[in-house]
Design a protein around this motif. Structure first.
Motif, PDB file in Angstrom:
ATOM      1  N   PRO A  75       0.800  -1.240   0.000  1.00 58.78           N
ATOM      2  CA  PRO A  75       0.000   0.000   0.000  1.00 58.78           C
ATOM      3  C   PRO A  75       0.830   1.286   0.000  1.00 58.78           C
ATOM      4  CG  PRO A  75      -0.492  -1.349   1.946  1.00 58.78           C
ATOM      5  CD  PRO A  75       0.507  -2.096   1.121  1.00 58.78           C
ATOM      6  N   TRP A  76       2.078   1.234   0.444  1.00 57.91           N
ATOM      7  CA  TRP A  76       2.902   2.441   0.520  1.00 57.91           C
ATOM      8  C   TRP A  76       3.594   2.776  -0.805  1.00 57.91           C
ATOM      9  CZ3 TRP A  76       7.613   0.668  -0.790  1.00 57.91           C
ATOM     10  CH2 TRP A  76       7.954  -0.634  -0.434  1.00 57.91           C
ATOM     11  N   ALA A  77       3.489   1.912  -1.811  1.00 60.73           N
ATOM     12  CA  ALA A  77       4.225   2.106  -3.068  1.00 60.73           C
ATOM     13  C   ALA A  77       3.410   2.895  -4.086  1.00 60.73           C
ATOM     14  CB  ALA A  77       4.615   0.757  -3.658  1.00 60.73           C
ATOM     15  N   ASP A  78       4.117   3.632  -4.938  1.00 60.72           N
ATOM     16  CA  ASP A  78       3.491   4.354  -6.046  1.00 60.72           C
ATOM     17  C   ASP A  78       3.198   3.381  -7.188  1.00 60.72           C
ATOM     18  OD1 ASP A  78       3.869   6.637  -4.533  1.00 60.72           O
ATOM     19  OD2 ASP A  78       5.644   7.293  -5.663  1.00 60.72           O
ATOM     20  N   GLU A  79       2.147   3.644  -7.934  1.00 58.80           N
ATOM     21  CA  GLU A  79       1.702   2.737  -9.002  1.00 58.80           C
ATOM     22  C   GLU A  79       2.711   2.572 -10.138  1.00 58.80           C
ATOM     23  OE1 GLU A  79      -1.067   0.657  -9.477  1.00 58.80           O
ATOM     24  OE2 GLU A  79      -1.218   0.972  -7.324  1.00 58.80           O
ATOM     25  N   ASP A  80       3.590   3.548 -10.348  1.00 58.31           N
ATOM     26  CA  ASP A  80       4.554   3.448 -11.443  1.00 58.31           C
ATOM     27  C   ASP A  80       5.864   2.790 -11.009  1.00 58.31           C
ATOM     28  OD1 ASP A  80       5.616   5.489  -9.862  1.00 58.31           O
ATOM     29  OD2 ASP A  80       6.243   6.692 -11.589  1.00 58.31           O
ATOM     30  N   ALA A  81       5.845   2.161  -9.829  1.00 60.06           N
ATOM     31  CA  ALA A  81       7.060   1.593  -9.248  1.00 60.06           C
ATOM     32  C   ALA A  81       7.073   0.080  -9.321  1.00 60.06           C
ATOM     33  CB  ALA A  81       7.176   2.033  -7.783  1.00 60.06           C
ATOM     34  N   ALA A  82       8.269  -0.443  -9.173  1.00 60.80           N
ATOM     35  CA  ALA A  82       8.478  -1.838  -8.810  1.00 60.80           C
ATOM     36  C   ALA A  82       9.088  -1.787  -7.416  1.00 60.80           C
ATOM     37  CB  ALA A  82       9.423  -2.535  -9.781  1.00 60.80           C
ATOM     38  N   THR A  83       8.698  -2.715  -6.562  1.00 65.18           N
ATOM     39  CA  THR A  83       9.195  -2.693  -5.191  1.00 65.18           C
ATOM     40  C   THR A  83      10.164  -3.844  -4.943  1.00 65.18           C
ATOM     41  OG1 THR A  83       7.174  -3.848  -4.494  1.00 65.18           O
ATOM     42  CG2 THR A  83       7.247  -1.454  -4.190  1.00 65.18           C
ATOM     43  N   LEU A  84      11.180  -3.541  -4.156  1.00 62.81           N
ATOM     44  CA  LEU A  84      12.224  -4.492  -3.799  1.00 62.81           C
ATOM     45  C   LEU A  84      11.834  -5.189  -2.496  1.00 62.81           C
ATOM     46  CD1 LEU A  84      15.104  -5.723  -3.920  1.00 62.81           C
ATOM     47  CD2 LEU A  84      15.931  -3.599  -2.883  1.00 62.81           C
TER      48      LEU A  84
END
Length: 163
Positions: A75-84
Motif C-alpha cells: 500500500p505504501w508504493a506508487d503505481e509506477d514503481a516496482a518494489t524491492l
C-alpha cells in the motif's frame, strides 16, 4: 571473476539447488525472511509481475531478491514503481559487497523486465541503519515517510530509474 544479477527463471538446476543453501543471519530474518519464503512467494503462483533475481558470483548464487509490480505492490508504493523485497545475502559471504552489487545491477534488470517502470521503491526498518545507509549511498532517496511495519517503524525509499 564474474558477478551479475540473473533472473531466477534462467538459473540452471544446479544453481537453483545452490540457492536453497543461501542463509541469512538470524537477526536479519525478521526483515528479509529466508530463501524458502522468498521462493514460495515467487513460485507458488507464478506471475509475470513478481520476479526473482539471484546475484551470481562465478555462476554461484550468493544473494537473492524479489521485485514486484501491480497488483502486488504494498500500500505504501506508487503505481509506477516496482518494489524491492527479500534482499538476502548469504550470511557466510556478507561484507564482500554483494548487497551493493545487487543494488547497482537492479535498475538495469528492472528496466529490462518492465520498461514502463519509472522508479524502484523499498521499505527499510527504521532501526536497520546499515541497510538504510547502504541504500542512501547507492542513490536511493528517503521520502520522509515512516509507517508502522510488521517489525517496527519503516522508512520508504525510492530510486528514480533513468529514461
Amino acid at each position: 571473476m564474474s558477478i551479475h544479477l540473473a533472473c531466477h527463471s534462467t538459473l540452471t538446476g544446479a544453481q537453483r539447488e545452490q540457492l536453497l543453501t543461501l542463509d541469512v543471519l538470524p537477526e536479519q530474518k525478521a526483515f528479509c525472511g529466508d530463501i524458502h519464503g522468498a521462493l514460495y512467494t515467487l513460485l507458488d503462483r507464478p506471475n509475470p509481475n513478481i520476479r526473482g533475481f539471484a546475484l551470481l558470483h562465478d555462476a554461484v548464487p550468493v544473494a537473492f531478491l524479489l521485485l514486484k509490480r501491480p497488483p502486488f505492490l504494498p500500500p505504501w508504493a506508487d503505481e509506477d514503481a516496482a518494489t524491492l523485497h527479500a534482499l538476502q545475502v548469504d550470511a557466510r559471504l556478507q561484507g564482500r559487497g554483494y548487497g551493493r552489487a545487487c543494488l547497482q545491477a537492479l535498475p538495469a534488470v528492472a528496466r529490462q523486465a518492465w520498461p514502463q517502470v519509472n522508479q524502484l521503491m523499498l521499505s527499510v526498518d527504521q532501526g536497520n541503519s546499515a541497510a538504510h545507509g547502504l541504500y542512501l549511498s547507492e542513490g536511493w532517496v528517503d521520502t520522509g515517510t515512516a509507517y508502522r511495519g510488521r517489525v517496527g517503524y519503516e522508512r520508504r525509499l525510492a530510486l528514480t530509474l533513468p529514461a
